[in-house]
Motif scaffolding. Structure first.
Motif, PDB file in Angstrom:
ATOM      1  N   PHE A  21     -32.302  29.654 -45.369  1.00  0.00           N
ATOM      2  CA  PHE A  21     -32.380  29.581 -43.909  1.00  0.00           C
ATOM      3  C   PHE A  21     -33.807  29.202 -43.533  1.00  0.00           C
ATOM      4  O   PHE A  21     -34.766  29.583 -44.206  1.00  0.00           O
ATOM      5  N   ARG A  22     -33.945  28.427 -42.493  1.00  0.00           N
ATOM      6  CA  ARG A  22     -35.276  28.027 -42.052  1.00  0.00           C
ATOM      7  C   ARG A  22     -35.257  27.886 -40.524  1.00  0.00           C
ATOM      8  O   ARG A  22     -34.280  27.437 -39.946  1.00  0.00           O
ATOM      9  N   THR A  23     -36.335  28.301 -39.913  1.00  0.00           N
ATOM     10  CA  THR A  23     -36.544  28.027 -38.489  1.00  0.00           C
ATOM     11  C   THR A  23     -37.766  27.139 -38.378  1.00  0.00           C
ATOM     12  O   THR A  23     -38.821  27.475 -38.920  1.00  0.00           O
ATOM     13  N   HIS A  24     -37.597  25.992 -37.735  1.00  0.00           N
ATOM     14  CA  HIS A  24     -38.805  25.203 -37.492  1.00  0.00           C
ATOM     15  C   HIS A  24     -38.990  24.985 -36.002  1.00  0.00           C
ATOM     16  O   HIS A  24     -38.038  24.990 -35.224  1.00  0.00           O
ATOM     17  N   THR A  25     -40.251  24.862 -35.638  1.00  0.00           N
ATOM     18  CA  THR A  25     -40.644  24.719 -34.234  1.00  0.00           C
ATOM     19  C   THR A  25     -41.318  23.371 -34.063  1.00  0.00           C
ATOM     20  O   THR A  25     -42.177  22.984 -34.863  1.00  0.00           O
ATOM     21  N   VAL A  26     -40.901  22.660 -33.019  1.00  0.00           N
ATOM     22  CA  VAL A  26     -41.491  21.352 -32.726  1.00  0.00           C
ATOM     23  C   VAL A  26     -42.167  21.399 -31.366  1.00  0.00           C
ATOM     24  O   VAL A  26     -41.831  22.220 -30.512  1.00  0.00           O
ATOM     25  N   ARG A  27     -43.135  20.507 -31.192  1.00  0.00           N
ATOM     26  CA  ARG A  27     -43.735  20.309 -29.877  1.00  0.00           C
ATOM     27  C   ARG A  27     -43.063  19.086 -29.258  1.00  0.00           C
ATOM     28  O   ARG A  27     -43.304  17.960 -29.674  1.00  0.00           O
ATOM     29  N   LEU A  28     -42.200  19.341 -28.283  1.00  0.00           N
ATOM     30  CA  LEU A  28     -41.436  18.249 -27.681  1.00  0.00           C
ATOM     31  C   LEU A  28     -42.270  17.501 -26.650  1.00  0.00           C
ATOM     32  O   LEU A  28     -43.019  18.118 -25.877  1.00  0.00           O
ATOM     33  N   PRO A  29     -42.150  16.189 -26.587  1.00  0.00           N
ATOM     34  CA  PRO A  29     -42.809  15.428 -25.523  1.00  0.00           C
ATOM     35  C   PRO A  29     -42.323  15.909 -24.150  1.00  0.00           C
ATOM     36  O   PRO A  29     -41.176  16.334 -24.000  1.00  0.00           O
ATOM     37  N   ALA A  30     -43.189  15.837 -23.167  1.00  0.00           N
ATOM     38  CA  ALA A  30     -42.858  16.323 -21.825  1.00  0.00           C
ATOM     39  C   ALA A  30     -41.607  15.658 -21.267  1.00  0.00           C
ATOM     40  O   ALA A  30     -40.820  16.284 -20.548  1.00  0.00           O
ATOM     41  N   THR A  31     -41.394  14.403 -21.603  1.00  0.00           N
ATOM     42  CA  THR A  31     -40.242  13.676 -21.071  1.00  0.00           C
ATOM     43  C   THR A  31     -38.920  14.236 -21.565  1.00  0.00           C
ATOM     44  O   THR A  31     -37.869  13.981 -20.958  1.00  0.00           O
ATOM     45  N   LEU A  32     -38.937  15.002 -22.655  1.00  0.00           N
ATOM     46  CA  LEU A  32     -37.702  15.547 -23.206  1.00  0.00           C
ATOM     47  C   LEU A  32     -37.488  17.013 -22.860  1.00  0.00           C
ATOM     48  O   LEU A  32     -36.482  17.598 -23.247  1.00  0.00           O
ATOM     49  N   LEU A  33     -38.424  17.601 -22.131  1.00  0.00           N
ATOM     50  CA  LEU A  33     -38.318  19.020 -21.804  1.00  0.00           C
ATOM     51  C   LEU A  33     -37.515  19.286 -20.535  1.00  0.00           C
ATOM     52  O   LEU A  33     -36.983  20.383 -20.350  1.00  0.00           O
ATOM     53  N   GLU A  34     -37.412  18.303 -19.663  1.00  0.00           N
ATOM     54  CA  GLU A  34     -36.752  18.512 -18.376  1.00  0.00           C
ATOM     55  C   GLU A  34     -35.300  18.945 -18.565  1.00  0.00           C
ATOM     56  O   GLU A  34     -34.516  18.275 -19.238  1.00  0.00           O
ATOM     57  N   GLY A  35     -34.965  20.100 -17.982  1.00  0.00           N
ATOM     58  CA  GLY A  35     -33.593  20.589 -18.046  1.00  0.00           C
ATOM     59  C   GLY A  35     -33.190  21.177 -19.385  1.00  0.00           C
ATOM     60  O   GLY A  35     -32.043  21.595 -19.562  1.00  0.00           O
ATOM     61  N   LEU A  36     -34.109  21.253 -20.339  1.00  0.00           N
ATOM     62  CA  LEU A  36     -33.771  21.795 -21.655  1.00  0.00           C
ATOM     63  C   LEU A  36     -33.582  23.308 -21.551  1.00  0.00           C
ATOM     64  O   LEU A  36     -34.399  24.012 -20.961  1.00  0.00           O
ATOM     65  N   SER A  37     -32.510  23.818 -22.123  1.00  0.00           N
ATOM     66  CA  SER A  37     -32.230  25.248 -22.086  1.00  0.00           C
ATOM     67  C   SER A  37     -31.780  25.709 -23.461  1.00  0.00           C
ATOM     68  O   SER A  37     -31.450  24.901 -24.339  1.00  0.00           O
ATOM     69  N   LEU A  38     -31.777  27.027 -23.649  1.00  0.00           N
ATOM     70  CA  LEU A  38     -31.295  27.572 -24.914  1.00  0.00           C
ATOM     71  C   LEU A  38     -29.863  27.110 -25.156  1.00  0.00           C
ATOM     72  O   LEU A  38     -29.040  27.089 -24.251  1.00  0.00           O
ATOM     73  N   GLY A  39     -29.578  26.737 -26.393  1.00  0.00           N
ATOM     74  CA  GLY A  39     -28.247  26.256 -26.731  1.00  0.00           C
ATOM     75  C   GLY A  39     -28.087  24.761 -26.619  1.00  0.00           C
ATOM     76  O   GLY A  39     -27.052  24.221 -27.014  1.00  0.00           O
TER      77      GLY A  39
END
Length: 205
Positions: A21-39
């Motif tokens: 199992f692995r959890t990785h974290t990314v830094r998303l560009p601002a243009t892809l963050l709009e409206g992003l929610s869990l799931g």
């Protein structure tokens, strides 16, 4: 569903390893963050993943054992970049081809040929998968919808324009790298249907 039109690259900023199992974290560009929610579904190198934590522009995703086995995401490290695409919405342009985000296998980059304003990449596939690969057919490579150039034995090539090289991580690929492959689902369905029909006819003769 995804379109294979990569929206940018995201840097891996954290990796937490557990057994199978692995959890990785990314830094998303601002243009892809709009409206992003869990799931929410976000493709990483073409693999559909689910957002499990959001902290500003840092978004985490869990990778199960099967994902680690089939895809190249088990080898990414902090500082690497992955191709990302948010799930398609009704009304979006389908500039590539319909993709599910389910990776079939990996291919190995065998040769890269650079020329002015474009790059040709040759890749080796398992022979069992080559039956789905046709000249001018569609294929997903690390989440990028591409048209197959030439087919040669268990290898094929794709041609990359400057826009693809600047928007994705394909400009960073080198011989020996492994990339995720998603076969066009329509091609896969046709090939497997023809195989089944021919097998049934052979059994009746």
């Amino acid at each position: 569903m995804f379109t294979g039109i990569v929206q940018g690259c995201a840097e891996i900023v954290g990796v937490e390893e557990k057994q199978d199992f692995r959890t990785h974290t990314v830094r998303l560009p601002a243009t892809l963050l709009e409206g992003l929610s869990l799931g929410a579904s976000v493709a990483h190198n073409g693999c559909c993943l689910t957002a499990t934590a959001i902290d500003g522009d840092r978004v985490s995703f869990d990778l199960m054992q099967e994902t680690l086995r089939v895809t190249n995401l088990g080898t990414v490290a902090v500082g690497d970049r992955v191709n990302v695409e948010r799930a398609a919405r009704f009304g979006d342009d389908i500039g590539g081809h319909a993709m599910s985000g389910h990776i079939l296998c990996q291919a190995q980059v065998s040769e890269i040929i650079d020329s002015p304003n474009n790059r040709t990449v040759w890749l080796d596939l398992p022979p069992s998968v080559m039956k789905y690969v046709f000249t001018k057919g569609y294929i997903g490579i690390d989440g990028i919808s591409l048209t197959i150039g030439l087919v040669r034995g268990a290898s094929f090539c794709v041609h990359l324009i400057p826009e693809t090289l600047s928007r994705t991580n394909m400009g960073e690929r080198r011989a020996g790298d492994r990339v995720n492959i998603e076969i066009d689902p329509q091609t896969q369905a046709i090939v497997e249907t023809v195989e089944r029909v021919l097998a049934e006819r052979a059994g009746q003769s």
